[in-house]
Design a protein around this motif. Structure first.
Motif, mmCIF file in Angstrom:
data_model
loop_
_atom_site.group_PDB
_atom_site.id
_atom_site.type_symbol
_atom_site.label_atom_id
_atom_site.label_comp_id
_atom_site.label_asym_id
_atom_site.label_seq_id
_atom_site.Cartn_x
_atom_site.Cartn_y
_atom_site.Cartn_z
ATOM 1 N N SER A 52 0.840 -1.198 0.000
ATOM 2 C CA SER A 52 0.000 0.000 0.000
ATOM 3 C C SER A 52 0.871 1.243 0.000
ATOM 4 O O SER A 52 1.911 1.286 0.668
ATOM 5 C CB SER A 52 -0.891 0.005 1.240
ATOM 6 O OG SER A 52 -1.561 1.249 1.385
ATOM 7 N N PRO A 53 0.446 2.291 -0.715
ATOM 8 C CA PRO A 53 1.184 3.556 -0.653
ATOM 9 C C PRO A 53 0.775 4.423 0.525
ATOM 10 O O PRO A 53 1.462 5.385 0.862
ATOM 11 C CB PRO A 53 0.804 4.225 -1.978
ATOM 12 C CG PRO A 53 -0.589 3.744 -2.241
ATOM 13 C CD PRO A 53 -0.632 2.330 -1.732
ATOM 14 N N ASP A 54 -0.354 4.079 1.178
ATOM 15 C CA ASP A 54 -0.921 4.984 2.185
ATOM 16 C C ASP A 54 -1.430 4.276 3.447
ATOM 17 O O ASP A 54 -2.067 4.907 4.290
ATOM 18 C CB ASP A 54 -2.065 5.783 1.569
ATOM 19 C CG ASP A 54 -3.142 4.900 0.947
ATOM 20 O OD1 ASP A 54 -3.103 3.662 1.173
ATOM 21 O OD2 ASP A 54 -4.014 5.440 0.243
ATOM 22 N N LYS A 55 -1.205 2.983 3.564
ATOM 23 C CA LYS A 55 -1.689 2.170 4.687
ATOM 24 C C LYS A 55 -3.212 2.059 4.718
ATOM 25 O O LYS A 55 -3.790 1.663 5.734
ATOM 26 C CB LYS A 55 -1.170 2.708 6.028
ATOM 27 C CG LYS A 55 0.346 2.700 6.160
ATOM 28 C CD LYS A 55 0.823 3.071 7.564
ATOM 29 C CE LYS A 55 0.607 4.512 7.935
ATOM 30 N NZ LYS A 55 1.499 5.423 7.180
ATOM 31 N N VAL A 56 -3.879 2.410 3.623
ATOM 32 C CA VAL A 56 -5.345 2.339 3.552
ATOM 33 C C VAL A 56 -5.789 1.368 2.460
ATOM 34 O O VAL A 56 -6.569 0.440 2.709
ATOM 35 C CB VAL A 56 -5.952 3.733 3.307
ATOM 36 C CG1 VAL A 56 -7.470 3.630 3.153
ATOM 37 C CG2 VAL A 56 -5.598 4.687 4.443
ATOM 38 N N LYS A 57 -5.313 1.565 1.239
ATOM 39 C CA LYS A 57 -5.656 0.704 0.115
ATOM 40 C C LYS A 57 -4.529 -0.306 -0.101
ATOM 41 O O LYS A 57 -3.378 0.075 -0.296
ATOM 42 C CB LYS A 57 -5.870 1.543 -1.147
ATOM 43 C CG LYS A 57 -7.044 2.514 -1.042
ATOM 44 C CD LYS A 57 -7.207 3.319 -2.314
ATOM 45 C CE LYS A 57 -8.376 4.286 -2.216
ATOM 46 N NZ LYS A 57 -8.538 5.098 -3.452
ATOM 47 N N TRP A 58 -4.897 -1.602 -0.065
ATOM 48 C CA TRP A 58 -3.902 -2.664 -0.116
ATOM 49 C C TRP A 58 -4.117 -3.573 -1.320
ATOM 50 O O TRP A 58 -5.248 -3.887 -1.680
ATOM 51 C CB TRP A 58 -3.963 -3.489 1.168
ATOM 52 C CG TRP A 58 -3.532 -2.694 2.352
ATOM 53 C CD1 TRP A 58 -4.313 -1.860 3.118
ATOM 54 C CD2 TRP A 58 -2.214 -2.612 2.889
ATOM 55 N NE1 TRP A 58 -3.558 -1.276 4.101
ATOM 56 C CE2 TRP A 58 -2.270 -1.720 3.989
ATOM 57 C CE3 TRP A 58 -1.004 -3.212 2.564
ATOM 58 C CZ2 TRP A 58 -1.136 -1.424 4.759
ATOM 59 C CZ3 TRP A 58 0.110 -2.920 3.320
ATOM 60 C CH2 TRP A 58 0.044 -2.037 4.404
ATOM 61 N N THR A 59 -3.019 -4.013 -1.938
ATOM 62 C CA THR A 59 -3.053 -4.885 -3.109
ATOM 63 C C THR A 59 -2.227 -6.129 -2.827
ATOM 64 O O THR A 59 -1.089 -6.035 -2.356
ATOM 65 C CB THR A 59 -2.484 -4.170 -4.340
ATOM 66 O OG1 THR A 59 -3.238 -2.974 -4.583
ATOM 67 C CG2 THR A 59 -2.563 -5.074 -5.563
ATOM 68 N N LYS A 60 -2.791 -7.295 -3.115
ATOM 69 C CA LYS A 60 -2.103 -8.566 -2.869
ATOM 70 C C LYS A 60 -1.229 -8.946 -4.051
ATOM 71 O O LYS A 60 -1.648 -8.859 -5.209
ATOM 72 C CB LYS A 60 -3.121 -9.668 -2.589
ATOM 73 C CG LYS A 60 -2.507 -11.005 -2.178
ATOM 74 C CD LYS A 60 -3.596 -12.021 -1.881
ATOM 75 C CE LYS A 60 -3.003 -13.355 -1.459
ATOM 76 N NZ LYS A 60 -4.068 -14.361 -1.174
ATOM 77 N N SER A 61 -0.012 -9.402 -3.769
ATOM 78 C CA SER A 61 0.927 -9.817 -4.812
ATOM 79 C C SER A 61 0.733 -11.290 -5.159
ATOM 80 O O SER A 61 0.006 -12.026 -4.480
ATOM 81 C CB SER A 61 2.365 -9.613 -4.328
ATOM 82 O OG SER A 61 2.702 -10.599 -3.358
#
Length: 305
Positions: free
Chosen positions: A56-65
């Motif tokens: 996440s770039p902001d600790k809010v929106k997260w993307t799984k690798s």
């Protein structure tokens, strides 16, 4: 001096101050480790057949690798033996000019639980297993929940692990290559220790924290202790994060400092939407929230709302 003051306060049984804030969980997961790199935040939770990173770039929106490593890529994991094995509770560490990924391979039977380590090309992998277990359980010790801490003073990397059935904490100094054990370091297992040890350092104080209670019921919580070295002796600070009526069984955590502003956080998992004391089933969720310290260095208790 600050560390001595804190230890004296804990010995004297001084009551801690309170802290409260609203916290929203960020995704389904458990046993989260967190790192900051390449302008992003990276969380590494427990997997199953494979371990992935959430970023996440902001600790809010997260993307799984995609998976950093899969169970089938670990030759020593005895994947053909019953019951099937799983990958648990990883820890990613940037050190010695590279990235190193530590993980548990379990369950304990019919083969002992073991800890492995892989060398990675970056925080998003891919990772290649070292080819052998780093630590093997047995004789009442369950090799789970690795956490590596590099002492900022001596630069020695320490591996902390163990818990659950054996409820024993063990510590090893790693060699500079980060993939081999140098020696075991004798330590005392702290009070109410179950699993999930983690160490962080702030202003001369070493903080050891761990999960107490049972992972799938309301007794699960985070406790901590302080010391003047990364291997103790530790002075017990009590419970730091406990469940409430809304969020139950918080634990298996890690701490981190935002390099941009110096704010400290804890990331942990918890049960949401559960009733009663458990045991619970279903998915746990990962939550992140700010923490604060008293002037003497004690961590303020974390109250969930």
């Amino acid at each position: 001096m600050r560390a001595l003051v804190l230890i004296a306060a804990l010995l004297a049984g001084l009551p801690p101050a309170a802290s409260a804030q609203e916290v929203k969980s960020v995704f389904v997961g458990a046993d989260p480790d967190i790192e900051a790199a390449e302008g992003r935040w990276w969380i590494y939770p427990t997997g199953g057949d494979g371990l992935s990173a959430w970023s996440s770039p902001d600790k809010v929106k997260w993307t799984k690798s995609d998976p950093l490593i899969r169970l089938k890529d670990i030759a020593w994991a005895d994947n053909d033996r019953a019951p099937r094995h799983y990958l648990w509770a990883p820890d990613m560490v940037q050190a010695a000019g590279g990235w190193y990924f530590y993980y548990s391979v379990g369950p304990q039977n019919p083969t002992p639980s073991r800890l492995g380590v892989a060398v990675c090309k970056g925080p998003a992998g891919p990772c290649t297993d070292s080819g052998k277990p780093l630590v093997t359980g047995g004789k009442g010790f369950e090799a789970i929940d690795p956490a590596v801490f590099i002492d900022p003073k001596s630069k020695t990397p320490y591996l902390y692990a163990g818990g659950s059935a054996g409820a024993t904490l063990r510590v090893w100094a790693l060699k500079p290559d980060m993939v081999n054990i140098d020696r075991e370091v004798p330590v005392e297992t702290p009070p109410n220790f179950t699993e999930g040890a983690f160490v962080h350092y702030r202003k001369g104080i070493y903080y050891l924290s761990w999960s107490a209670g049972r992972w799938n019921d309301s007794s699960y919580q985070v406790h901590y202790a302080v010391a003047l070295s990364p291997i103790g002796p530790w002075r017990y600070g009590g419970a730091l994060l406990v469940g409430d009526r809304k969020y139950r069984g918080p634990g298996h955590h890690s701490f981190f400092e935002d390099p941009k502003d110096g704010q400290w956080y804890i990331v942990y998992h918890r049960w949401e939407g559960q009733i009663g004391d458990g045991p619970y089933s279903g998915d746990r969720r990962v939550a992140i929230q700010k923490i604060a310290y008293r002037d003497d260095g004690a961590i303020l208790p974390i109250k969930m709302k």
